[in-house]
Design a protein around this motif. Sequence first.
Motif, PDB file in Angstrom:
ATOM      1  N   LEU A   7       5.706  22.368   1.448  1.00  0.00           N
ATOM      2  CA  LEU A   7       6.658  21.390   1.953  1.00  0.00           C
ATOM      3  C   LEU A   7       6.331  20.936   3.367  1.00  0.00           C
ATOM      4  O   LEU A   7       6.363  19.727   3.669  1.00  0.00           O
ATOM      5  CB  LEU A   7       8.083  21.942   1.884  1.00  0.00           C
ATOM      6  CG  LEU A   7       9.184  20.990   2.361  1.00  0.00           C
ATOM      7  CD1 LEU A   7       9.162  19.691   1.563  1.00  0.00           C
ATOM      8  CD2 LEU A   7      10.552  21.665   2.262  1.00  0.00           C
ATOM      9  N   ASP A   8       6.029  21.874   4.270  1.00  0.00           N
ATOM     10  CA  ASP A   8       5.742  21.496   5.654  1.00  0.00           C
ATOM     11  C   ASP A   8       4.550  20.543   5.726  1.00  0.00           C
ATOM     12  O   ASP A   8       4.559  19.584   6.504  1.00  0.00           O
ATOM     13  CB  ASP A   8       5.467  22.741   6.503  1.00  0.00           C
ATOM     14  CG  ASP A   8       6.721  23.568   6.753  1.00  0.00           C
ATOM     15  OD1 ASP A   8       7.825  23.051   6.488  1.00  0.00           O
ATOM     16  OD2 ASP A   8       6.595  24.721   7.200  1.00  0.00           O
ATOM     17  N   GLU A   9       3.524  20.811   4.925  1.00  0.00           N
ATOM     18  CA  GLU A   9       2.340  19.955   4.932  1.00  0.00           C
ATOM     19  C   GLU A   9       2.626  18.614   4.274  1.00  0.00           C
ATOM     20  O   GLU A   9       2.106  17.565   4.720  1.00  0.00           O
ATOM     21  CB  GLU A   9       1.176  20.655   4.231  1.00  0.00           C
ATOM     22  CG  GLU A   9      -0.152  19.899   4.295  1.00  0.00           C
ATOM     23  CD  GLU A   9      -0.681  19.706   5.708  1.00  0.00           C
ATOM     24  OE1 GLU A   9      -1.624  18.917   5.868  1.00  0.00           O
ATOM     25  OE2 GLU A   9      -0.150  20.329   6.662  1.00  0.00           O
ATOM     26  N   ILE A  10       3.444  18.615   3.230  1.00  0.00           N
ATOM     27  CA  ILE A  10       3.843  17.348   2.605  1.00  0.00           C
ATOM     28  C   ILE A  10       4.540  16.462   3.630  1.00  0.00           C
ATOM     29  O   ILE A  10       4.207  15.281   3.789  1.00  0.00           O
ATOM     30  CB  ILE A  10       4.775  17.600   1.401  1.00  0.00           C
ATOM     31  CG1 ILE A  10       4.015  18.278   0.256  1.00  0.00           C
ATOM     32  CG2 ILE A  10       5.387  16.288   0.915  1.00  0.00           C
ATOM     33  CD1 ILE A  10       4.914  18.719  -0.888  1.00  0.00           C
ATOM     34  N   VAL A  66       0.838  -1.203   0.000  1.00  0.00           N
ATOM     35  CA  VAL A  66       0.000   0.000   0.000  1.00  0.00           C
ATOM     36  C   VAL A  66       0.874   1.253   0.000  1.00  0.00           C
ATOM     37  O   VAL A  66       1.662   1.471   0.927  1.00  0.00           O
ATOM     38  CB  VAL A  66      -0.963   0.023   1.194  1.00  0.00           C
ATOM     39  CG1 VAL A  66      -1.750   1.339   1.226  1.00  0.00           C
ATOM     40  CG2 VAL A  66      -1.928  -1.164   1.129  1.00  0.00           C
ATOM     41  N   VAL A  67       0.711   2.067  -1.046  1.00  0.00           N
ATOM     42  CA  VAL A  67       1.384   3.351  -1.151  1.00  0.00           C
ATOM     43  C   VAL A  67       0.382   4.444  -0.796  1.00  0.00           C
ATOM     44  O   VAL A  67      -0.693   4.527  -1.390  1.00  0.00           O
ATOM     45  CB  VAL A  67       1.913   3.602  -2.578  1.00  0.00           C
ATOM     46  CG1 VAL A  67       2.602   4.966  -2.658  1.00  0.00           C
ATOM     47  CG2 VAL A  67       2.851   2.488  -3.002  1.00  0.00           C
ATOM     48  N   ALA A  68       0.719   5.273   0.174  1.00  0.00           N
ATOM     49  CA  ALA A  68      -0.137   6.396   0.558  1.00  0.00           C
ATOM     50  C   ALA A  68       0.407   7.660  -0.101  1.00  0.00           C
ATOM     51  O   ALA A  68       1.582   8.007   0.072  1.00  0.00           O
ATOM     52  CB  ALA A  68      -0.183   6.551   2.069  1.00  0.00           C
ATOM     53  N   ARG A  69      -0.464   8.343  -0.830  1.00  0.00           N
ATOM     54  CA  ARG A  69      -0.057   9.511  -1.619  1.00  0.00           C
ATOM     55  C   ARG A  69      -0.698  10.781  -1.069  1.00  0.00           C
ATOM     56  O   ARG A  69      -1.879  10.797  -0.718  1.00  0.00           O
ATOM     57  CB  ARG A  69      -0.484   9.318  -3.067  1.00  0.00           C
ATOM     58  CG  ARG A  69      -0.563  10.580  -3.902  1.00  0.00           C
ATOM     59  CD  ARG A  69      -1.035  10.295  -5.302  1.00  0.00           C
ATOM     60  NE  ARG A  69      -1.689  11.444  -5.916  1.00  0.00           N
ATOM     61  CZ  ARG A  69      -2.171  11.476  -7.149  1.00  0.00           C
ATOM     62  NH1 ARG A  69      -2.063  10.401  -7.920  1.00  0.00           N
ATOM     63  NH2 ARG A  69      -2.771  12.552  -7.622  1.00  0.00           N
ATOM     64  N   THR A  70       0.101  11.841  -1.017  1.00  0.00           N
ATOM     65  CA  THR A  70      -0.450  13.147  -0.704  1.00  0.00           C
ATOM     66  C   THR A  70      -0.335  14.079  -1.900  1.00  0.00           C
ATOM     67  O   THR A  70       0.633  14.013  -2.664  1.00  0.00           O
ATOM     68  CB  THR A  70       0.236  13.798   0.505  1.00  0.00           C
ATOM     69  OG1 THR A  70      -0.426  15.052   0.795  1.00  0.00           O
ATOM     70  CG2 THR A  70       1.716  14.067   0.255  1.00  0.00           C
ATOM     71  N   ASP A  71      -1.339  14.934  -2.050  1.00  0.00           N
ATOM     72  CA  ASP A  71      -1.319  15.958  -3.089  1.00  0.00           C
ATOM     73  C   ASP A  71      -1.118  17.343  -2.493  1.00  0.00           C
ATOM     74  O   ASP A  71      -1.397  18.353  -3.135  1.00  0.00           O
ATOM     75  CB  ASP A  71      -2.615  15.898  -3.897  1.00  0.00           C
ATOM     76  CG  ASP A  71      -2.611  14.749  -4.893  1.00  0.00           C
ATOM     77  OD1 ASP A  71      -2.269  14.988  -6.057  1.00  0.00           O
ATOM     78  OD2 ASP A  71      -2.904  13.616  -4.508  1.00  0.00           O
ATOM     79  N   ALA A  72      -0.621  17.380  -1.260  1.00  0.00           N
ATOM     80  CA  ALA A  72      -0.272  18.664  -0.645  1.00  0.00           C
ATOM     81  C   ALA A  72       0.824  19.333  -1.469  1.00  0.00           C
ATOM     82  O   ALA A  72       1.642  18.663  -2.111  1.00  0.00           O
ATOM     83  CB  ALA A  72       0.185  18.453   0.793  1.00  0.00           C
ATOM     84  N   LEU A  87       4.149   8.672  -1.278  1.00  0.00           N
ATOM     85  CA  LEU A  87       4.292   9.404  -2.533  1.00  0.00           C
ATOM     86  C   LEU A  87       3.751  10.813  -2.347  1.00  0.00           C
ATOM     87  O   LEU A  87       2.618  10.996  -1.885  1.00  0.00           O
ATOM     88  CB  LEU A  87       3.516   8.686  -3.637  1.00  0.00           C
ATOM     89  CG  LEU A  87       3.195   9.452  -4.928  1.00  0.00           C
ATOM     90  CD1 LEU A  87       4.468   9.847  -5.663  1.00  0.00           C
ATOM     91  CD2 LEU A  87       2.297   8.627  -5.832  1.00  0.00           C
ATOM     92  N   ALA A  88       4.557  11.798  -2.693  1.00  0.00           N
ATOM     93  CA  ALA A  88       4.100  13.188  -2.761  1.00  0.00           C
ATOM     94  C   ALA A  88       4.061  13.558  -4.231  1.00  0.00           C
ATOM     95  O   ALA A  88       5.099  13.541  -4.903  1.00  0.00           O
ATOM     96  CB  ALA A  88       5.035  14.111  -1.982  1.00  0.00           C
TER      97      ALA A  88
END
Length: 285
Positions: free
Chosen positions: A163-166, A154-160, A182-183
């Motif tokens: 940088l701090d939020e990523i 399972v890869v969890a991706r953020t679309d933030a 993944l960002a």
Amino acid sequence: MNHAIAHSGNLLRQALSKREIIPFIGVYDVFSASIAGKYYDGIFISGFSFAASHYGLPDIGFITWSDIVAFVQRVKTILPQHLILVDIDDGYVDAEVACHVVSLLESVGASGVIIEDQKRPRRCGHLDGKLLMELDDFLEKLNKVLATRKELFVVARTDATELDEIVRRVKAFADAGADAVLADGIKDLSVLQTLKSAVDCPIVFNQIAGGKSPPCDLTELKEAGVSLVNYSTPCLFAAQTALEDEMQLLRERNGLLQKQRVGVKDCNAKLHENLANRSYKVGRV
């Protein structure tokens, strides 16, 4: 049961333990998957490419879970030994649906999934206008998915975008037990090194031609700390280019067909190769 299907997630983990970086090539249909599979053992089921191919529509949330599961099953049938990573967007909105999809994908032999923290209406990760779920809400969904899967990666991706939020989000994903993070839409590769320092799990990078991220090769990404690379659209964009060129030539030739690189024998040979691969898999069940 086919041994490879039962342990597809662990096969990916084993590959990561032996290889410094693994590319996954995004495909738009089963035929493109069969061609990509000649050159790479990692296949990425790209949401962007599938939305374009299956619906002829942009990647803004039209994909249904039943369509993507059926597609993955067809790809796995002709590429039974390949690693298959599946983009499941936001898990198709609801956490219970996300868990159901994860169970089905694991049962048909997917190696892993990528699930993102966007909320509807969603967008391609390299386009503007994305909206994020509250972190706690996404973590609730992610935790349910992680509890449901057996061996699926399972890869969890953020679309933030900040940088701090990523960093805040990928650390939370890793702490929850995601196998990788993944960002998306990263504009500066130095961000990858920051993420690598922040989490103790593999980093995934998304490549898309014309996207926000700078062009870079596997050596550069490996040096930046990346372990998996998903190439979202190379097959789709190549097909669009080739189709545009061929249709223009056909019109200019007044409908006269000419064999270029591929003719009926060449294509049919590839299809029979796919049939042989499928027969091999069926024989091992």
